[in-house]
Motif scaffolding. Structure first.
Motif, PDB file in Angstrom:
ATOM      1  N   UNK A   1      -6.400 -13.603 160.897  1.00 38.98           N
ATOM      2  CA  UNK A   1      -6.889 -14.410 159.769  1.00 38.98           C
ATOM      3  C   UNK A   1      -8.313 -14.012 159.393  1.00 38.98           C
ATOM      4  N   UNK A   2      -9.144 -13.768 160.409  1.00 39.04           N
ATOM      5  CA  UNK A   2     -10.513 -13.324 160.148  1.00 39.04           C
ATOM      6  C   UNK A   2     -10.526 -11.979 159.429  1.00 39.04           C
ATOM      7  N   UNK A   3      -9.647 -11.069 159.865  1.00 36.99           N
ATOM      8  CA  UNK A   3      -9.554  -9.757 159.218  1.00 36.99           C
ATOM      9  C   UNK A   3      -9.120  -9.898 157.765  1.00 36.99           C
ATOM     10  N   UNK A   4      -8.156 -10.802 157.509  1.00 45.20           N
ATOM     11  CA  UNK A   4      -7.713 -11.027 156.136  1.00 45.20           C
ATOM     12  C   UNK A   4      -8.822 -11.553 155.247  1.00 45.20           C
ATOM     13  N   UNK A   5      -9.629 -12.479 155.793  1.00 40.67           N
ATOM     14  CA  UNK A   5     -10.760 -13.020 155.017  1.00 40.67           C
ATOM     15  C   UNK A   5     -11.783 -11.936 154.710  1.00 40.67           C
ATOM     16  N   UNK A   6     -12.085 -11.109 155.706  1.00 38.86           N
ATOM     17  CA  UNK A   6     -13.041 -10.021 155.487  1.00 38.86           C
ATOM     18  C   UNK A   6     -12.519  -9.044 154.443  1.00 38.86           C
ATOM     19  N   UNK A   7     -11.226  -8.758 154.516  1.00 35.84           N
ATOM     20  CA  UNK A   7     -10.657  -7.794 153.567  1.00 35.84           C
ATOM     21  C   UNK A   7     -10.705  -8.328 152.141  1.00 35.84           C
ATOM     22  N   UNK A   8     -10.270  -9.573 151.937  1.00 34.41           N
ATOM     23  CA  UNK A   8     -10.198 -10.091 150.565  1.00 34.41           C
ATOM     24  C   UNK A   8     -11.577 -10.280 149.974  1.00 34.41           C
ATOM     25  N   UNK A   9     -12.570 -10.699 150.786  1.00 41.69           N
ATOM     26  CA  UNK A   9     -13.927 -10.878 150.264  1.00 41.69           C
ATOM     27  C   UNK A   9     -14.545  -9.531 149.869  1.00 41.69           C
ATOM     28  N   UNK A  10     -14.341  -8.526 150.713  1.00 42.98           N
ATOM     29  CA  UNK A  10     -14.867  -7.198 150.378  1.00 42.98           C
ATOM     30  C   UNK A  10     -14.141  -6.619 149.179  1.00 42.98           C
TER      31      UNK A  10
END
Length: 478
Positions: free
Chosen positions: A160-169
């Motif tokens: 979930x953390x990786x998904x948040x980082x990906x979508x924000x970037x």
């Protein structure tokens, strides 16, 4: 409007049919139909068969075609790239089977396949775009479902953390990119690729538009847009990481090359200068950071950043030879990198091992896996006579013939540097001893099929490269 133009989109229409069939099948399937003795079967075989049929139908390149006033443009080389991406996606589906058998993912199989094919559809539109609006729609169609895939294991391994980082970037880079496109439109009055070059005047506003267009570097993980890569690769499911590192990266590299060649051709001096330093930074920094990694997924993340730098050598050449070398490099990189990630995926599923130290002694317990991973790593490193050597040689030759001699030399030095961390993995599997090595295990037939396809791809392309080089030298001697 002539609706027969839709028939020119044969790759996209075929893929849309596949997505619709899978959506309907998943929609009307009862929850119990996903399982047979605890093992999902229906939604595993169906997407593989449908995607294989789609690939066979569209694998023959068609003629040069334009549709919708030039918004959609297709050439044989673009059809070839789409087929390469389809083959890579098929391998990803095969390697995902065992992961899909887990209780927490078995009921989400349909979502995984539909999201993955949706990103592939977006890449298709990006590749054939002849208009910035079509390009941006394709880019977002490929990016948004990818964020859902990265967060697919939301209760495991920081997904979930990786998904948040990906979508924000991704949002930040898309904003930069869209602002650059708006500046292009404001200065030239059109978004058609074919019309823009004649109106470029190399004024400061247009140079700034190109600078903002560098947000495209996010999709390829080029420095300085690379900071998300290691965290996302580590947190995402291994199958998704494989797809992200190969399919997404390869399509973005080809699209970047196409836009630089078609749209920014009058600004070739500026974009070659910018790409020159970005390439050096990407290859060098990624290799230096890879040297100190112990987690294999993070190591392969920095390896993929370095490989993206090598891809840029084909782009910066600005020639047809560079384009051909890039497509050839993409094909070989696809088989080698997917083979490595297939091994990482099944070891993680069976033994829950992720670090380099935990691979110590793998050859003693799983010799076939160790051997196949060694072949793939040797190809990624560019060791002759493996196919990776010839792909690196061709892409170096394209940049060298365009006058980038120092850049090629720096890339060669970095190739030697990359040998160290690739051989660290080989050393761990063959030489290092472990009191508790990874226990022997047997993977499922789908995973073995993906490994066979990747190995055959590496071996066949290696033999073909050797034969081609031999014939070429013989002909030159005559």
């Amino acid at each position: 409007m002539d609706y027969s133009q839709f028939l020119l989109l044969k790759e996209e229409l075929s893929l849309i049919v596949v997505i619709l069939i899978l959506f309907i099948a998943d929609l009307f399937m009862s929850p119990d139909a996903h399982k047979n003795d605890g093992k999902p079967v229906l939604n595993t075989m169906l997407p593989i068969v449908l995607l294989a049929i789609h690939t066979l139908i569209t694998i023959v390149p068609g003629p040069v075609e334009d549709a919708f006033g030039g918004m959609y443009h297709n050439t044989p080389i673009q059809s070839i790239v789409k087929s390469v991406l389809s083959v890579g996606t098929l391998i990803v589906f095969l390697m995902a089977h065992e992961w899909m058998r887990r209780p927490d993912t078995a009921l989400k199989q349909g979502e995984f396949y539909i999201l993955t094919l949706s990103t592939l559809l977006g890449m298709y539109f990006m590749i054939s775009a002849g208009h910035f609006l079509m390009f941006f729609i394709g880019l977002e169609t490929a990016s948004i479902p990818m964020a859902a895939l990265v967060a697919f294991d939301k209760y495991r391994h920081h997904s979930a953390e990786a998904g948040a980082k990906y979508i924000l970037t991704a949002l930040f880079s898309s904003g930069l990119l869209l602002y650059g496109i708006s500046l292009i439109y404001g200065t030239v009055g059109t978004l058609y690729f074919a019309d823009i070059p004649a109106r470029l005047e190399d004024n400061p506003l247009q140079i700034m538009a190109f600078v903002f267009f560098s947000g495209m570097g996010f999709k390829i993980s080029l420095v300085p847009f690379h900071l998300w890569t290691a965290d996302v690769y580590e947190g995402a499911p291994s199958t998704v990481t494989a797809y992200l590192s190969v399919i997404s990266k390869d399509s973005a590299a080809f699209v970047l090359m196409t836009i630089l060649y078609k749209v920014f051709a009058p600004m070739v001096v500026q974009w070659q200068e910018a790409l020159y330093w970005v390439t050096i930074a990407s290859i060098t920094l990624a290799n230096l950071f890879a040297l100190r990694q112990e987690n294999l997924k993070r190591l392969m993340a920095f390896s993929s950043i370095s490989q993206a730098g090598y891809l840029m050598l084909g782009v910066i050449s600005g020639t047809s030879q560079g384009m051909a070398s890039l497509v050839y490099y993409v094909l070989i990189y696809l088989f080698a990198n997917l083979a490595v990630f297939t091994v990482i995926t099944i070891v993680a599923l069976h033994a829950h091992k992720f670090t380099l130290e935990e691979y110590n002694g793998l050859y003693s317990t799983n010799p076939k896996l160790a051997f196949l991973m060694t072949l793939a790593l040797f190809s990624l490193a560019g060791i002759p006579p493996f196919a990776g050597f010839f792909s690196k040689f061709s892409i170096f030759a394209a940049a060298f013939q365009s006058g980038f001699h120092l850049l090629v030399f720096i890339a060669l030095v970095n190739t030697v540097l990359s040998l160290y961390y690739y051989l660290k993995i080989v050393k761990a599997m063959y030489i290092n001893k472990s009191d508790e090595p990874i226990a022997p295990f047997r993977s499922d037939n789908y995973t073995r099929a993906s490994l066979v396809i990747c190995t055959l791809g590496i071996v066949v392309l290696s033999i073909a490269s050797v034969v081609y080089q031999s014939i070429d030298k013989f002909s030159f001697g005559l």
